[in-house]
Design an enzyme around this catalytic site. Sequence first.
Site, PDB file in Angstrom:
ATOM      1  N   HIS A  42      -9.203 -13.154  52.153  1.00  0.00           N
ATOM      2  CA  HIS A  42      -7.933 -13.110  52.882  1.00  0.00           C
ATOM      3  C   HIS A  42      -7.032 -14.270  52.450  1.00  0.00           C
ATOM      4  CE1 HIS A  42      -9.574  -9.912  55.191  1.00  0.00           C
ATOM      5  NE2 HIS A  42     -10.408 -10.643  55.918  1.00  0.00           N
TER       6      HIS A  42
ATOM      7  N   ASP B 281      -5.177  -3.981  50.653  1.00  0.00           N
ATOM      8  CA  ASP B 281      -6.599  -3.771  50.959  1.00  0.00           C
ATOM      9  C   ASP B 281      -7.474  -4.269  49.811  1.00  0.00           C
ATOM     10  OD1 ASP B 281      -8.717  -2.968  52.512  1.00  0.00           O
ATOM     11  OD2 ASP B 281      -8.672  -0.881  51.832  1.00  0.00           O
TER      12      ASP B 281
ATOM     13  N   LEU C  88      15.924 -10.846  50.306  1.00  0.00           N
ATOM     14  CA  LEU C  88      14.848  -9.870  50.505  1.00  0.00           C
ATOM     15  C   LEU C  88      14.403  -9.934  51.960  1.00  0.00           C
ATOM     16  CD1 LEU C  88      11.895  -8.869  48.359  1.00  0.00           C
ATOM     17  CD2 LEU C  88      11.319  -9.950  50.515  1.00  0.00           C
TER      18      LEU C  88
HETATM   19  C1  IPE Z   1      -5.807  -1.313  56.340  1.00  0.00           C
HETATM   20  O1  IPE Z   1      -6.979  -1.745  55.715  1.00  0.00           O
HETATM   21  C2  IPE Z   1      -5.220  -2.401  57.174  1.00  0.00           C
HETATM   22  C3  IPE Z   1      -4.648  -3.536  56.465  1.00  0.00           C
HETATM   23  C4  IPE Z   1      -4.574  -3.689  55.179  1.00  0.00           C
HETATM   24  C5  IPE Z   1      -4.122  -4.576  57.307  1.00  0.00           C
HETATM   25  P1  IPE Z   1      -8.409  -1.487  56.367  1.00  0.00           P
HETATM   26  O2  IPE Z   1      -9.386  -2.062  55.431  1.00  0.00           O
HETATM   27  O3  IPE Z   1      -8.436  -1.984  57.759  1.00  0.00           O
HETATM   28  O4  IPE Z   1      -8.491   0.107  56.393  1.00  0.00           O
HETATM   29  P2  IPE Z   1      -9.739   1.072  56.499  1.00  0.00           P
HETATM   30  O5  IPE Z   1     -10.613   0.538  57.610  1.00  0.00           O
HETATM   31  O6  IPE Z   1     -10.453   1.024  55.190  1.00  0.00           O
HETATM   32  O7  IPE Z   1      -9.159   2.418  56.767  1.00  0.00           O
HETATM   33  C1  IPE Z   2      -7.493  -6.014  53.776  1.00  0.00           C
HETATM   34  O1  IPE Z   2      -8.661  -6.346  53.140  1.00  0.00           O
HETATM   35  C2  IPE Z   2      -7.012  -7.105  54.674  1.00  0.00           C
HETATM   36  C3  IPE Z   2      -7.069  -6.806  56.115  1.00  0.00           C
HETATM   37  C4  IPE Z   2      -7.403  -5.668  56.662  1.00  0.00           C
HETATM   38  C5  IPE Z   2      -6.725  -7.889  56.997  1.00  0.00           C
HETATM   39  P1  IPE Z   2     -10.067  -5.956  53.755  1.00  0.00           P
HETATM   40  O2  IPE Z   2     -10.532  -7.074  54.615  1.00  0.00           O
HETATM   41  O3  IPE Z   2      -9.993  -4.644  54.432  1.00  0.00           O
HETATM   42  O4  IPE Z   2     -10.956  -5.876  52.466  1.00  0.00           O
HETATM   43  P2  IPE Z   2     -12.092  -4.809  52.157  1.00  0.00           P
HETATM   44  O5  IPE Z   2     -11.496  -3.447  52.329  1.00  0.00           O
HETATM   45  O6  IPE Z   2     -13.199  -5.057  53.137  1.00  0.00           O
HETATM   46  O7  IPE Z   2     -12.477  -5.088  50.762  1.00  0.00           O
HETATM   47 MG    MG Z   3     -10.298  -2.732  53.828  1.00  0.00          MG
END
Ligand code: IPE
Ligand code: IPE
Ligand code: MG
Length: 236
Positions: A34, A17, A128
Amino acid sequence: MVDAERSVPRHIAIVMDGNGRWAKKRFLPRFFGHKAGVDAVVRTVQACIDRGVPELTVFAFSSENWRRPADEVSGLMGLVLAAMSRYMARMHALGVRVRIVGDRQGLGDKLRKAWDEAESLTAHNTRLTLNVAFNYGGRWDVVQAARRALAAGVQPEDLTESRFGEFMATAGSPDPDLFIRTGGEVRISNFLLWQVAYSEFVFSDCLWPEFGEAQLDAALAAYRQRDRRFGGVKEA
Ligand code: IPE
Ligand code: IPE
Ligand code: MG
């Protein structure tokens, strides 16, 4: 007390995240976060191999991520395809077995085909196992397991925890010893609900695109300090 029995986790699960915030800090569109996140996955796979960690599960797209703007969702789908064609040969050469866990329905044919190819190309690798959780949700996993158990005709009295586990999307993998979440949030966000029953949790403020060897080593050091009791007591 230090848990000396298993100093290296057999399985690490990561909620990657913070990609969006990483991009925002640089005045870039979220997509670039991403994109940088993909490089962090490749780094982390290598770092896990170097440290003798045999299994890694990364949360790439959740069942709830469909709530994001359509252009971000399609950007992520395209990025996964591009990442696979860019890195799959390298993963294979490293001895990585790739497995996609999640609901494949409702996803494009191109993506499904690329996954099938990646899974069969790497099926016999043993260094792995990399599970990519895509269109995955912990609740979806429990429900699809229940449905498949019913469809297989498993009788109620035969449905034990281990039998049920055979129907989970991660069947065949040990439960994660270590669960890492980057990005500063302290929640599971519907990742592996059944499988994390006794995982050790490490939450880091590091944004996923910045994750690398140093952050992995910090999480591993924290893990080694944990006293895992699994409900029992430890002799002093
Ligand atoms: C969790 O992150 C999902 C992934 C990393 C794929 P999110 O950014 O979607 O989670 P929330 O919305 O903060 O709970
Ligand atoms: C996690 O990073 C990746 C996915 C959920 C695909 P985020 O896109 O949730 O990044 P933040 O949380 O907005 O910084
Ligand atoms: Mg996020």
